[in-house]
Design an enzyme around this catalytic site. Structure first.
Site, PDB file in Angstrom:
ATOM      1  CB  CYS A  14      22.436   3.214  52.331  1.00 33.71           C
ATOM      2  SG  CYS A  14      21.243   3.355  50.852  1.00 33.71           S
ATOM      3  CG  ASP A  64      16.288   0.747  48.901  1.00 32.70           C
ATOM      4  OD1 ASP A  64      15.901  -0.513  48.670  1.00 32.70           O
ATOM      5  OD2 ASP A  64      17.210   1.047  48.923  1.00 32.70           O
ATOM      6  CG  ASP A  87      17.650  -1.316  44.840  1.00 36.07           C
ATOM      7  OD1 ASP A  87      19.077  -1.580  44.225  1.00 36.07           O
ATOM      8  OD2 ASP A  87      17.274  -1.145  45.766  1.00 36.07           O
ATOM      9  CG  HIS A 136       0.758   3.220  55.376  1.00 39.45           C
ATOM     10  ND1 HIS A 136      -0.438   2.951  55.531  1.00 39.45           N
ATOM     11  CD2 HIS A 136       1.241   2.615  56.610  1.00 39.45           C
ATOM     12  CE1 HIS A 136      -0.826   2.788  56.881  1.00 39.45           C
ATOM     13  NE2 HIS A 136       0.373   2.584  57.367  1.00 39.45           N
ATOM     14  CB  THR A 137       2.207   8.599  56.915  1.00 46.99           C
ATOM     15  OG1 THR A 137       2.109   8.978  55.496  1.00 46.99           O
ATOM     16  CG2 THR A 137       2.929   9.274  57.779  1.00 46.99           C
TER      17      THR A 137
END
Ligand code: CO
Ligand code: CO
Ligand code: CO
Length: 346
Positions: A14, A64, A87, A136-137
């Protein structure tokens, strides 16, 4: 071949967030969508958006992702997933399904590292009772990983940044200092015991803390991540239209985090967070400088900050400790608006 993801990044976890001031500038250009079913939007800087489906069900939506916070790909996957899911817990929700988001430099890292990151994320999701149903990459350097998570919450039981009330006690469920310990690791100043403890805490889901919150019908909470303890506290005070007082000497710290700061190991993110919060904060004249910087240390997968009715504080702390969150502590309280939004005391 031993893979060390930390070799690839300046700012991991973060700490790699866009500085809060810049983020607020950018968000000004985004029109707020209007829809009566939007129960929580970006207006209160909450941990997730909440959308009402019907009178009994609302969806909690959050994402995130970040660059590595540790050397080992599997552990990175675990931490990134625990952080993404957090979250949903902070909003009082139950995580249900998620999508993987992965940026991976296929030409610079062996494909096993790719698999290990996803395996770590998948194992953490299982621990949370969450099913990953897609993703997804893209090819990118350095690697970044996280989840987009969907959770359920009852529309009447949402826990938000705006739910702190004057007279509440502020309870923190994990010690702080992950940003400092990780910076110390990079500079070869941190000891192994502290690094291991930081890793353990970042992998610890906020699930058990959230279960305690739900039993007590808590209205205000957030999780402590990139903006640091005092940065997230500021967002909560602003959203709740109250002031908060933090006693920094009561805030539990990881191992030698204080000593590292004292030796000059202060991560850049702490200065950026301080700069953002400064004008809305009153610092006690005798406030210890090292504690002040720790208040702004960017946390990755940090604990919950719970605003709880004062008369319940002892019971809640006892239950948090019984749930394995041994260092849960009352670190301050909420007051009527009192000049500055945040008061940092010794
Ligand atoms: Co959050
Ligand atoms: Co978040
Ligand atoms: Co796609």
């Amino acid at each position: 071949m031993k893979i060390d993801l930390l070799q690839m990044v300046e700012n991991g976890g973060c700490s790699a967030k866009i500085p809060p001031r810049q983020l607020e500038e950018i968000l000004k250009y985004l029109p707020l969508p209007v829809d009566p079913n939007i129960l929580v939007d970006i207006d209160t800087h909450d941990d997730a958006g909440v959308y009402k489906v019907n009178d009994d069900l609302a969806l909690v939506l959050t994402t995130d992702f970040f660059p590595p916070v540790c050397s080992d790909p599997y552990e990175f996957g675990q931490i990134a997933a625990a952080n993404s899911i957090s979250d949903v817990y902070a909003m009082g929700g139950t995580p249900v399904v998620a999508l993987n988001i992965l940026m991976f430099p296929a030409s610079r890292l062996p494909i096993e590292a790719y698999a290990e990151i996803l395996k770590g994320g998948s194992d953490m999701a299982s621990e949370a009772g969450l099913r990953i149903i897609g993703g997804h990459t893209i090819d990118d350097f350095p690697p970044k990983y996280g989840l987009a998570v969907v959770g359920y919450v009852h529309p009447g039981k949402i826990i938000t940044n705006s739910g702190a009330r004057s007279g509440d006690s502020l309870i923190l469920t994990k010690p702080i200092g992950t940003g400092t310990i990780l910076a110390g690791q990079r500079l070869n100043m941190a000891i192994k015991k502290d690094i291991d403890e930081a890793l353990r805490l970042m992998k610890l889901l906020n699930k058990s803390g959230a279960e305690v919150m739900k039993r007590y019908d808590i209205k205000g909470a957030t999780d402590i991540t990139g903006f640091g303890l005092a940065g997230h506290m500021l967002k909560m005070a602003r959203a709740s239209r109250v002031s908060v007082r933090i006693n920094m000497k009561k805030v539990p710290l990881i191992g030698n985090a204080y000593k590292l700061i004292d030796e000059g190991c202060i991560p850049g993110a702490a200065f950026r967070n301080l700069e953002y919060a400064e004008t809305d904060t009153l610092f006690a004249p005798d406030l210890d400088y090292n504690l002040k910087m720790l208040a702004y240390d960017a946390q990755t997968s940090g604990g919950l900050l719970i605003s709880a009715p004062h008369d319940l504080e002892k019971k809640i702390i006892a239950e948090l400790k019984a749930a394995g969150l041994e260092e849960s502590s009352v670190i301050g309280h909420v007051t009527e608006p009192a000049g500055k939004l945040v008061h940092l005391d010794n």
